[in-house]
Design an enzyme around this catalytic site. Structure first.
Site, PDB file in Angstrom:
ATOM      1  N   PHE A  16       0.791  -1.136  -0.101  1.00  0.00           N
ATOM      2  CA  PHE A  16      -0.114   0.167  -0.044  1.00  0.00           C
ATOM      3  C   PHE A  16       0.846   1.349   0.184  1.00  0.00           C
ATOM      4  CE2 PHE A  16      -2.444   2.977   2.804  1.00  0.00           C
ATOM      5  CZ  PHE A  16      -3.126   3.552   1.978  1.00  0.00           C
ATOM      6  N   TYR A 129       3.421  -4.385  18.250  1.00  0.00           N
ATOM      7  CA  TYR A 129       3.731  -3.875  16.866  1.00  0.00           C
ATOM      8  C   TYR A 129       4.373  -2.600  17.093  1.00  0.00           C
ATOM      9  CZ  TYR A 129       2.096  -0.858  13.161  1.00  0.00           C
ATOM     10  OH  TYR A 129       2.285   0.018  11.812  1.00  0.00           O
TER      11      TYR A 129
END
Length: 301
Positions: A16, A129
Site C-alpha cells: 500500500f 507492533y
C-alpha cells in the site's frame, strides 16, 4: 544528494505505502524494486543483502516492508531484525547511501489528549507492533549517532488513500458500505470508533519520502509524517458513508481487528514541525482523500 541523480533501492514497492512511493519517485529517480521472491528481507542473510546493495549501487535505500498483524516473534523479525540487517548491509555495501525506514505512530503509545506529539517524546507503546517499531527506530538512531550511515525514520501516522488494505478501519468500512449498497442493507457493523486519529493521505506520505531523499542534510534521525490534525474515527467513517451515498446506520458492535495496536490510545496527533523543515507539508484534504478512496477502490481486498 540531488533527486535528479538518485538511484533508489526500494523494498516493499508492491504494498500500500510502497506502491504509492514507487509511483511518486519514478517521476525523477531511477528505481530498483526487488520483489519478495527476489529478496525476502525476513530470510535474507546480511551477506546476501550486502551483495544486492553493492550490485545496485544506490544513493538511497527505502524500506516500506513491515507487518501489521501476527505474533510478537514475527513483529520482531519484520521490524527489528530486518532493520538491523539493512543498517549493516547499507553500511558495508553503500556507505554513502541514505537509508529511509517507514516507522509508525504506534511507537508513541498513549499521549496527552489534545496535544500534538513531537519526535522527542519518549515512546511507550502498548503492544508488540509499536514496541518492535520503536526498537527498530532506536537501532537507526544509534547507527546515526555512531556515524555508521546517513539514515532517517519517517514515523507515519494513520495513512489512508486509494488501495487501502482491509486491516485499515476505512478499508473495512469501504468494503462494508459497498456490500450494504449492493444488497440494500440499512446497517453496517464496525468496531469501536470513538478514538481520534491523525489521518494522512498515502500520497502525502510518498511526497514525504521524496522530500527526505532531496534534503541535503538531515537534522534529526526521526521525523513525524501526519496531517497535524486529530479527527474522531466515527466522524471519518460517517464522512465516507456520505461520499458513498449511504444513509443507513453504522453500528459499533464488532470486535476491533486492530485492538492490539490501538487499545489504550484514545488520541493521536502529530507535531509535523520537523517534517516542514524537510520542505514537506501535507497537501491532501481529508474530504478529497475519502472521495479518492471511494472512487479508486471498487473492491477493497
Amino acid at each position: 544528494m540531488g533527486i535528479e541523480t538518485t538511484r533508489v533501492l526500494l523494498f516493499g514497492a508492491s504494498g500500500f505505502l510502497g506502491g504509492h512511493i514507487r509511483a511518486t519517485l519514478a517521476a525523477d529517480a531511477t528505481l530498483v524494486c526487488p520483489t519478495r521472491a527476489d529478496c525476502d528481507l525476513l530470510d535474507v542473510s546480511v551477506d546476501a543483502l550486502t551483495g544486492l546493495i553493492r550490485a545496485t549501487a544506490p544513493s538511497a535505500v527505502v524500506n516500506c516492508t513491515g507487518q501489521v498483524g501476527g505474533d510478537g516473534d514475527l513483529m520482531v523479525r519484520a521490524h527489528i531484525v530486518v532493520t538491523a540487517k539493512l543498517i549493516e548491509a547499507v553500511a558495508r555495501g553503500a556507505p554513502e547511501a541514505r537509508l529511509i525506514r517507514l516507522g509508525s505512530a504506534g511507537e508513541y503509545g498513549p499521549v496527552t489528549v489534545g496535544s500534538r506529539v513531537p519526535e522527542t517524546r519518549p515512546g511507550d507503546p502498548v503492544g508488540a507492533y509499536g514496541l518492535s517499531h520503536l526498537a527498530a527506530t532506536r537501532l537507526v538512531e544509534l547507527a546515526v549517532a555512531a556515524g555508521r550511515l546517513d539514515a532517517l525514520v519517517l514515523r507515519v501516522f494513520n495513512p489512508i488513500g486509494p488501495g487501502m488494505p482491509r486491516q485499515n478501519v476505512l478499508g473495512r468500512a469501504t468494503r462494508l458500505l459497498r456490500t450494504a449498497l449492493r444488497c440494500g442493507s440499512s446497517e453496517i457493523v464496525l468496531g469501536p470508533l470513538d478514538a481520534c486519529r491523525d489521518f494522512v493521505d498515502v500520497r502525502d506520505v510518498a511526497m514525504a519520502v521524496r522530500a527526505a531523499l532531496r534534503a541535503p542534510l538531515l537534522r534529526r534521525p526521526v521525523v513525524n509524517v501526519g496531517s497535524g490534525t486529530a479527527v474522531p474515527i466515527r466522524r471519518v467513517v460517517r464522512m465516507l458513508a456520505a461520499v458513498a451515498g449511504y444513509d443507513g446506520v453504522v453500528t459499533e458492535a464488532a470486535p476491533s481487528p486492530d485492538a492490539t495496536r490501538s487499545a489504550g490510545v484514545p488520541w493521536m496527533c502529530a507535531d509535523i514541525s520537523a517534517a516542514r523543515e524537510l520542505g514537506w507539508t501535507p497537501s491532501y484534504d481529508l474530504a478529497d482523500t475519502l472521495k479518492a478512496i471511494w472512487v479508486a477502490d471498487p473492491d477493497v481486498s
